[in-house]
Design a protein around this motif. Structure first.
Motif, PDB file in Angstrom:
ATOM      1  N   GLY A  28       0.805  -1.221   0.000  1.00 21.25           N
ATOM      2  CA  GLY A  28       0.000   0.000   0.000  1.00 21.25           C
ATOM      3  C   GLY A  28       0.833   1.264   0.000  1.00 21.25           C
ATOM      4  N   GLN A  29       2.093   1.154  -0.337  1.00 26.15           N
ATOM      5  CA  GLN A  29       2.979   2.309  -0.442  1.00 26.15           C
ATOM      6  C   GLN A  29       4.077   1.977  -1.437  1.00 26.15           C
ATOM      7  OE1 GLN A  29       4.076   2.108   3.821  1.00 26.15           O
ATOM      8  NE2 GLN A  29       6.178   2.225   3.119  1.00 26.15           N
ATOM      9  N   ALA A  30       4.846   2.987  -1.802  1.00 26.59           N
ATOM     10  CA  ALA A  30       5.914   2.772  -2.768  1.00 26.59           C
ATOM     11  C   ALA A  30       6.946   1.788  -2.219  1.00 26.59           C
ATOM     12  CB  ALA A  30       6.581   4.095  -3.112  1.00 26.59           C
ATOM     13  N   VAL A  31       7.416   0.924  -3.079  1.00 25.26           N
ATOM     14  CA  VAL A  31       8.517   0.038  -2.738  1.00 25.26           C
ATOM     15  C   VAL A  31       9.772   0.597  -3.407  1.00 25.26           C
ATOM     16  CG1 VAL A  31       9.435  -2.308  -2.887  1.00 25.26           C
ATOM     17  CG2 VAL A  31       6.998  -1.956  -2.451  1.00 25.26           C
ATOM     18  N   MET A  32       9.791   0.608  -4.728  1.00 34.74           N
ATOM     19  CA  MET A  32      10.923   1.208  -5.447  1.00 34.74           C
ATOM     20  C   MET A  32      10.592   2.624  -5.920  1.00 34.74           C
ATOM     21  SD  MET A  32      13.422  -0.815  -5.193  1.00 34.74           S
ATOM     22  CE  MET A  32      14.615  -0.194  -6.354  1.00 34.74           C
ATOM     23  N   GLY A  33       9.316   2.950  -6.013  1.00 32.36           N
ATOM     24  CA  GLY A  33       8.924   4.289  -6.456  1.00 32.36           C
ATOM     25  C   GLY A  33       9.476   4.592  -7.829  1.00 32.36           C
ATOM     26  N   ALA A  34      10.205   5.695  -7.960  1.00 21.93           N
ATOM     27  CA  ALA A  34      10.748   6.117  -9.248  1.00 21.93           C
ATOM     28  C   ALA A  34      12.040   5.385  -9.612  1.00 21.93           C
ATOM     29  CB  ALA A  34      10.994   7.620  -9.236  1.00 21.93           C
ATOM     30  N   GLN A  35      12.608   4.652  -8.664  1.00 17.54           N
ATOM     31  CA  GLN A  35      13.824   3.883  -8.955  1.00 17.54           C
ATOM     32  C   GLN A  35      13.470   2.696  -9.855  1.00 17.54           C
ATOM     33  OE1 GLN A  35      16.202   2.804  -5.476  1.00 17.54           O
ATOM     34  NE2 GLN A  35      15.012   4.261  -4.288  1.00 17.54           N
ATOM     35  N   PRO A  36      14.440   2.192 -10.617  1.00 18.00           N
ATOM     36  CA  PRO A  36      14.150   1.015 -11.442  1.00 18.00           C
ATOM     37  C   PRO A  36      13.863  -0.207 -10.568  1.00 18.00           C
ATOM     38  CG  PRO A  36      16.430   1.752 -11.737  1.00 18.00           C
ATOM     39  CD  PRO A  36      15.777   2.696 -10.780  1.00 18.00           C
ATOM     40  N   PRO A  37      13.079  -1.149 -11.089  1.00 19.07           N
ATOM     41  CA  PRO A  37      12.808  -2.376 -10.329  1.00 19.07           C
ATOM     42  C   PRO A  37      14.114  -3.069  -9.945  1.00 19.07           C
ATOM     43  CG  PRO A  37      11.427  -2.253 -12.280  1.00 19.07           C
ATOM     44  CD  PRO A  37      12.424  -1.142 -12.393  1.00 19.07           C
ATOM     45  N   ALA A  38      14.059  -3.852  -8.867  1.00 19.23           N
ATOM     46  CA  ALA A  38      15.248  -4.555  -8.383  1.00 19.23           C
ATOM     47  C   ALA A  38      14.947  -6.042  -8.257  1.00 19.23           C
ATOM     48  CB  ALA A  38      15.685  -3.983  -7.038  1.00 19.23           C
ATOM     49  N   ASP A  39      15.841  -6.843  -8.802  1.00 25.73           N
ATOM     50  CA  ASP A  39      15.677  -8.289  -8.799  1.00 25.73           C
ATOM     51  C   ASP A  39      16.776  -8.908  -7.938  1.00 25.73           C
ATOM     52  OD1 ASP A  39      14.629 -10.782  -9.524  1.00 25.73           O
ATOM     53  OD2 ASP A  39      15.911 -10.938 -11.279  1.00 25.73           O
ATOM     54  N   PHE A  40      16.373  -9.800  -7.043  1.00 29.82           N
ATOM     55  CA  PHE A  40      17.305 -10.486  -6.161  1.00 29.82           C
ATOM     56  C   PHE A  40      17.103 -11.989  -6.341  1.00 29.82           C
ATOM     57  CE2 PHE A  40      15.946  -6.473  -4.306  1.00 29.82           C
ATOM     58  CZ  PHE A  40      17.157  -5.799  -4.200  1.00 29.82           C
ATOM     59  N   PRO A  41      17.841 -12.594  -7.271  1.00 26.54           N
ATOM     60  CA  PRO A  41      17.644 -14.020  -7.539  1.00 26.54           C
ATOM     61  C   PRO A  41      18.260 -14.937  -6.494  1.00 26.54           C
ATOM     62  CG  PRO A  41      19.351 -13.125  -8.965  1.00 26.54           C
ATOM     63  CD  PRO A  41      18.781 -11.975  -8.186  1.00 26.54           C
ATOM     64  N   ASN A  42      19.065 -14.353  -5.565  1.00 26.78           N
ATOM     65  CA  ASN A  42      19.686 -15.179  -4.529  1.00 26.78           C
ATOM     66  C   ASN A  42      20.072 -14.296  -3.338  1.00 26.78           C
ATOM     67  OD1 ASN A  42      22.289 -13.958  -5.142  1.00 26.78           O
ATOM     68  ND2 ASN A  42      22.313 -15.292  -6.939  1.00 26.78           N
ATOM     69  N   ALA A  43      20.472 -14.929  -2.255  1.00 22.97           N
ATOM     70  CA  ALA A  43      20.812 -14.204  -1.028  1.00 22.97           C
ATOM     71  C   ALA A  43      22.017 -13.291  -1.217  1.00 22.97           C
ATOM     72  CB  ALA A  43      21.059 -15.191   0.106  1.00 22.97           C
ATOM     73  N   GLU A  44      22.947 -13.669  -2.063  1.00 17.00           N
ATOM     74  CA  GLU A  44      24.123 -12.831  -2.319  1.00 17.00           C
ATOM     75  C   GLU A  44      23.701 -11.488  -2.931  1.00 17.00           C
ATOM     76  OE1 GLU A  44      27.994 -11.573  -2.344  1.00 17.00           O
ATOM     77  OE2 GLU A  44      27.233 -13.382  -1.410  1.00 17.00           O
ATOM     78  N   ALA A  45      22.818 -11.523  -3.902  1.00 20.68           N
ATOM     79  CA  ALA A  45      22.332 -10.286  -4.538  1.00 20.68           C
ATOM     80  C   ALA A  45      21.534  -9.441  -3.550  1.00 20.68           C
ATOM     81  CB  ALA A  45      21.476 -10.623  -5.755  1.00 20.68           C
ATOM     82  N   ALA A  46      20.906 -10.080  -2.576  1.00 21.42           N
ATOM     83  CA  ALA A  46      20.054  -9.381  -1.613  1.00 21.42           C
ATOM     84  C   ALA A  46      20.827  -8.491  -0.653  1.00 21.42           C
ATOM     85  CB  ALA A  46      19.221 -10.390  -0.826  1.00 21.42           C
ATOM     86  N   LYS A  47      22.149  -8.581  -0.654  1.00 21.51           N
ATOM     87  CA  LYS A  47      22.944  -7.738   0.239  1.00 21.51           C
ATOM     88  C   LYS A  47      22.773  -6.252  -0.082  1.00 21.51           C
ATOM     89  CE  LYS A  47      26.394 -11.215   1.324  1.00 21.51           C
ATOM     90  NZ  LYS A  47      27.797 -11.625   1.192  1.00 21.51           N
ATOM     91  N   ALA A  48      22.282  -5.931  -1.266  1.00 22.62           N
ATOM     92  CA  ALA A  48      22.058  -4.538  -1.661  1.00 22.62           C
ATOM     93  C   ALA A  48      20.805  -3.948  -1.023  1.00 22.62           C
ATOM     94  CB  ALA A  48      21.955  -4.436  -3.188  1.00 22.62           C
TER      95      ALA A  48
END
Length: 185
Positions: free
Chosen positions: A19-39
């Motif tokens: 019910g609120q912005a997640v990425m908003g105006a930023q580009p979508p973000a994909d985290f295919p694994n836990a390593e990528a999720a560190k961002a």
């Protein structure tokens, strides 16, 4: 805070709408694994839950992909993690210094690539986002458009049909130079 959930065409992925912005105006973000999720503190927290295998952030939604566990066993923990994160006012992404990257095409296919990207942005991406996913342009060469499906669309049983019968037909209709659409991983 009330978080709505919605099924996606991919049975292993569920869409969460806080019910609120997640990425908003930023580009979508994909985290295919836990390593990528560190961002992302939120993605890292979701990967901290057992059975989470993928996380994707759209403008105003989050999709979570699970392994073979039933949704009713993991959904409460996901809802709690998302709610706790937003209620605490934590950032979705770690602050990063990003250069202003204008994606300007040059070369003999610049006009075709520009038209492809415009159609993807205006016609395809909104429809794919409704299903909890995103599509990324990877290239165009010799009439072949390369695209990458993310979020709920990655690994979805109907992704091939979406690419071949939906997106390929749309692009071929508006851009006669396009002869095929291929998925890239």
């Amino acid at each position: 805070m009330f978080i709505q959930t919605e099924a996606t065409p991919n049975p292993a992925t569920l869409k969460f709408m806080p019910g609120q912005a997640v990425m908003g105006a930023q580009p979508p973000a994909d985290f295919p694994n836990a390593e990528a999720a560190k961002a992302s503190p939120l993605a890292a927290a979701l990967f901290g839950l057992e059975h989470v295998t993928g996380v994707f952030f759209g403008v105003d939604f989050i999709t979570v992909t699970k392994d073979d566990i039933e949704w009713q066993l993991i959904k409460p923990a996901i809802l709690t993690t998302i709610m706790d994160h937003f209620v605490a006012g934590l950032p979705v992404m770690h602050a990063t210094q990003s250069a202003d990257t204008q994606d300007v095409e040059t070369g003999p296919d610049a006009e075709i690539v520009g038209a492809i990207k415009q159609l993807l942005d205006t016609r395809v991406r909104p429809a794919v986002a409704q299903d909890g996913g995103d599509i990324v342009f990877h290239g165009y060469q010799d009439g072949v458009v390369s695209l990458h499906m993310r979020g709920a669309c990655a690994g979805c049983p109907s992704a091939t049909a979406t690419l071949k019968h939906g997106i390929e037909n749309l692009l071929r209709h508006y851009i006669p130079a396009v002869v095929e659409v291929r998925a890239v991983m």
